[in-house]
Design a protein around this motif. Structure first.
Motif, short mmCIF file in Angstrom:
data_model
loop_
_atom_site.label_atom_id
_atom_site.label_comp_id
_atom_site.label_asym_id
_atom_site.label_seq_id
_atom_site.Cartn_x
_atom_site.Cartn_y
_atom_site.Cartn_z
N ASN A 196 0.86 -1.37 -0.07
CA ASN A 196 0.02 -0.01 0.05
C ASN A 196 0.78 1.34 0.02
OD1 ASN A 196 -2.55 -1.39 -0.05
ND2 ASN A 196 -2.39 -1.70 2.16
N LYS A 197 2.17 1.06 -0.26
CA LYS A 197 2.78 2.29 -0.55
C LYS A 197 2.51 3.49 -1.51
CE LYS A 197 7.34 0.30 0.60
NZ LYS A 197 8.61 0.08 0.17
N PRO A 198 2.50 4.71 -1.17
CA PRO A 198 1.91 5.63 -2.08
C PRO A 198 3.14 5.90 -3.02
CG PRO A 198 1.89 6.51 0.17
CD PRO A 198 2.36 5.12 0.20
N ALA A 199 2.60 6.07 -4.31
CA ALA A 199 3.86 6.48 -5.43
C ALA A 199 3.66 7.85 -5.99
CB ALA A 199 3.58 5.41 -6.48
N SER A 200 4.91 8.28 -6.33
CA SER A 200 5.04 9.75 -6.99
C SER A 200 5.18 9.40 -8.49
CB SER A 200 6.29 10.42 -6.26
OG SER A 200 6.19 10.89 -4.84
N LEU A 201 4.66 10.41 -9.29
CA LEU A 201 4.90 10.52 -10.64
C LEU A 201 5.90 11.58 -11.02
CD1 LEU A 201 1.34 10.19 -11.90
CD2 LEU A 201 3.13 8.28 -11.27
N LYS A 202 6.68 11.24 -11.93
CA LYS A 202 7.85 12.34 -12.28
C LYS A 202 8.01 12.13 -14.08
CE LYS A 202 11.87 9.56 -11.76
NZ LYS A 202 13.09 9.34 -11.41
N ASP A 203 8.32 13.14 -14.46
CA ASP A 203 8.90 13.25 -16.16
C ASP A 203 7.51 12.84 -16.76
OD1 ASP A 203 11.44 14.27 -15.21
OD2 ASP A 203 11.98 12.06 -14.89
N ILE A 204 6.49 13.52 -16.83
CA ILE A 204 5.19 13.01 -17.55
C ILE A 204 5.19 13.59 -18.96
CG2 ILE A 204 2.85 13.09 -17.34
CD1 ILE A 204 2.95 13.32 -14.26
N SER A 205 5.00 12.62 -19.63
CA SER A 205 4.97 13.15 -21.24
C SER A 205 3.86 12.43 -21.74
CB SER A 205 6.16 12.42 -22.09
OG SER A 205 6.09 12.65 -23.34
N LEU A 206 2.99 13.38 -22.31
CA LEU A 206 1.75 13.19 -23.24
C LEU A 206 1.75 13.61 -24.54
CD1 LEU A 206 -0.79 14.32 -20.43
CD2 LEU A 206 0.08 12.20 -20.80
#
Length: 68
Positions: A12-22
């Protein structure tokens, strides 16, 4: 691996998002490619995920997800 199995493996560890490309394009169907880094809290390194989304009746749907 199913989403349920993956979530169980990660706990149940929270996660961080980085370097998002769309990237969005339209040909026969509207398609978007999302690429992002995912790092679990407390970890120094993570993984890079790529998702392919397609616009369908009723909204956007992930049609493929994998690790880069």
């Amino acid at each position: 691996m199913s989403l349920r199995a993956e979530l169980k493996k990660l706990g149940n560890k929270p996660a961080s998002l980085k370097d998002i490309s769309l990237i969005l394009w339209s040909d026969e169907a509207e398609t978007m490619v999302a690429t992002f880094g995912e790092v679990l809290d407390g970890e120094k390194v993570g993984r890079t995920v790529r998702q392919y989304w397609q616009h369908r009746p009723g909204g956007w749907k992930i049609i493929f997800e994998g690790l880069v």
